[in-house]
Design an enzyme around this catalytic site. Structure first.
Site, mmCIF file in Angstrom:
data_model
loop_
_atom_site.group_PDB
_atom_site.id
_atom_site.type_symbol
_atom_site.label_atom_id
_atom_site.label_comp_id
_atom_site.label_asym_id
_atom_site.label_seq_id
_atom_site.Cartn_x
_atom_site.Cartn_y
_atom_site.Cartn_z
ATOM 1 N N LYS A 69 0.841 -1.210 0.000
ATOM 2 C CA LYS A 69 0.000 0.000 0.000
ATOM 3 C C LYS A 69 0.870 1.251 0.000
ATOM 4 C CE LYS A 69 -0.386 -0.750 4.924
ATOM 5 N NZ LYS A 69 -0.788 0.010 6.069
ATOM 6 N N TYR A 83 15.908 30.626 7.269
ATOM 7 C CA TYR A 83 14.769 31.371 7.825
ATOM 8 C C TYR A 83 14.843 31.426 9.339
ATOM 9 C CZ TYR A 83 12.279 31.023 3.342
ATOM 10 O OH TYR A 83 11.903 31.119 2.044
ATOM 11 N N MET A 111 11.552 24.834 2.087
ATOM 12 C CA MET A 111 10.774 23.969 1.188
ATOM 13 C C MET A 111 11.666 23.228 0.199
ATOM 14 S SD MET A 111 7.538 24.875 -1.277
ATOM 15 C CE MET A 111 6.510 25.512 0.015
HETATM 16 C C1 LIG Z 1 -3.913 -5.006 8.463
HETATM 17 C C2 LIG Z 1 -2.445 -4.861 8.205
HETATM 18 N N1 LIG Z 1 -1.682 -5.959 8.076
HETATM 19 C C3 LIG Z 1 -0.363 -5.897 7.856
HETATM 20 C C4 LIG Z 1 0.280 -4.672 7.735
HETATM 21 C C5 LIG Z 1 1.767 -4.631 7.520
HETATM 22 O O1 LIG Z 1 2.392 -4.103 8.652
HETATM 23 P P1 LIG Z 1 3.998 -3.956 8.704
HETATM 24 O O2 LIG Z 1 4.348 -2.911 7.700
HETATM 25 O O3 LIG Z 1 4.248 -3.516 10.098
HETATM 26 O O4 LIG Z 1 4.561 -5.279 8.370
HETATM 27 C C6 LIG Z 1 -0.480 -3.501 7.855
HETATM 28 C C7 LIG Z 1 0.191 -2.213 7.738
HETATM 29 O O5 LIG Z 1 -0.072 -1.260 8.394
HETATM 30 C C8 LIG Z 1 -1.877 -3.594 8.091
HETATM 31 O O6 LIG Z 1 -2.627 -2.501 8.205
#
Ligand SMILES: Cc1ncc(COP(=O)(O)O)c(C=O)c1O
Length: 347
Positions: free
Chosen positions: A30, A239, A287
């Site tokens: 993700k 700054y 920035m």
């Molecule tokens: C439901 C769930 N499982 C697994 C993970 C993976 O976690 P990690 O990056 O700590 O391995 C996440 C990440 O936040 C998650 O939300």
């Protein structure tokens, strides 16, 4: 350096990290693979033995399908009705903790909230009912404190989830609970699959040294010395004059800033590597630029490489160190690097 700033991602490291983690492995990709760039990371993770992918959103699942990834994909987050359809169209599995999602999605993983208090259901009856459903292909939970070795919630969650799995009593379901920290510390938490994010990128879920777990940081962050000047005693840089020279000091200007995700919280509080040595950043992070003290001598030249995360010579700066100084965790350091920083994927 041929460009202002660059995040270099070592795909070999991602592959080796996946290879070292328990199997079956679901690679959590993700948020653009925690800022590492999702497409190339997915290829490397699969080459390293991952057989599942997990994302947070329906749009991320659709993106994986656009990349022609043909392994199972799990959408772990909450979805609106419209997003539910996008996830289904992408052929992704969904996480269910309501009758509505369980009924609407062809394949669901029922999530029990054993203590995270975020997603999933705490209603045991509902969870057991959903788990018995024909669309249910998995059971899951998520740990709140797997990265805190002396916290008692982790063993309690593990025990509670184990009991739930026994109560469901179906051996056709994929059972999963472990994030990276749980996967690294507790074999009993592995069940039928581990869901690892941060560890596949060579980041330490315990915020110490990834090397302790045989993990290799995949991301390094590079820029260059764009300008040099001598600052006289009493003069300031940046700054708000938040750093003043006590003695004659050579200062290098490095064209990276909070517009790249190099956060202003690092003002007067981080090191970078130039010429294989640590030098302190001085003055306010702006920035587009930061300033670095080289000391009494101009020990760098315009054009020299600057490493903000990664190794140079015998020195290294871990994302974990930057995180500590920012008052956050390594996850946020890499995920927070903005698109203005190009990702270069190398082997
Ligand atoms: C439901 C769930 N499982 C697994 C993970 C993976 O976690 P990690 O990056 O700590 O391995 C996440 C990440 O936040 C998650 O939300």
């Amino acid at each position: 350096m041929t460009e202002r700033a660059l995040a270099r991602i070592d795909l070999g490291a991602v592959e080796r990290n996946c290879d070292r983690l328990p199997k079956p492995l679901c690679a959590v990709v993700k948020a653009e693979a925690y800022g590492h760039g999702v497409g190339p990371v997915v290829e490397a993770a699969l080459a390293g033995g991952a057989t599942w992918l997990a994302v947070a959103t329906a749009a991320e699942a659709a993106e994986l399908r656009r990349l022609a990834v043909d392994v199972p994909v799990l959408v772990m987050g909450a979805v609106t009705p419209d997003e539910l359809q996008i996830a289904i169209d992408a052929g992704a599995d969904l996480v269910a903790w309501s009758e509505e999602v369980a009924a609407a999605a062809p394949r669901v993983h029922v999530k029990l909230d054993t203590g995270m208090g975020r997603l999933g259901t705490r209603d045991r009856e509902l969870a057991l009912r959903l788990a018995a459903g024909p669309n249910t292909v998995g059971l899951m939970t998520h740990f709140a404190t797997a990265d805190e070795l002396d916290d008692d919630l982790f063993p309690a969650q593990l025990e509670d989830f184990g009991r739930f799995v026994d109560e469901v009593g179906r051996d056709d379901l994929l059972v999963h609970a472990a994030n990276s920290a749980a996967a690294l510390r507790e074999p009993a938490a592995h069940f039928g699959m581990v869901r690892c994010g941060v560890a596949i990128y060579g980041l330490d879920p315990f915020q110490a040294d990834p090397d302790a777990h045989g993990l290799e940081p995949a991301l390094s962050l590079h820029s260059w010395v764009a300008s040099l000047r001598r600052i006289e005693p009493g003069q300031s840089v940046g700054y708000g004059r938040r750093w003043r020279a006590k003695e004659p000091t050579w200062v290098a200007t490095v064209p990276v800033g909070y517009g790249d995700g190099w956060r202003r919280a690092l003002t007067n509080d981080c090191d970078v590597l130039i010429g294989g040595r640590r030098h302190p950043m001085v003055g306010t992070v702006s920035m587009d630029n930061v300033t670095v003290s080289l000391g009494a001598e101009p020990v760098a030249e315009v054009g020299d490489e600057v490493v903000l995360i990664g190794a140079q010579g015998g020195e290294r700066i871990l994302a974990e160190e930057v995180a500590r100084r920012m008052g956050t965790i390594n996850y946020e350091v890499t995920t927070g690097l903005l698109p203005r920083i190009r990702r270069e994927h190398v082997r």
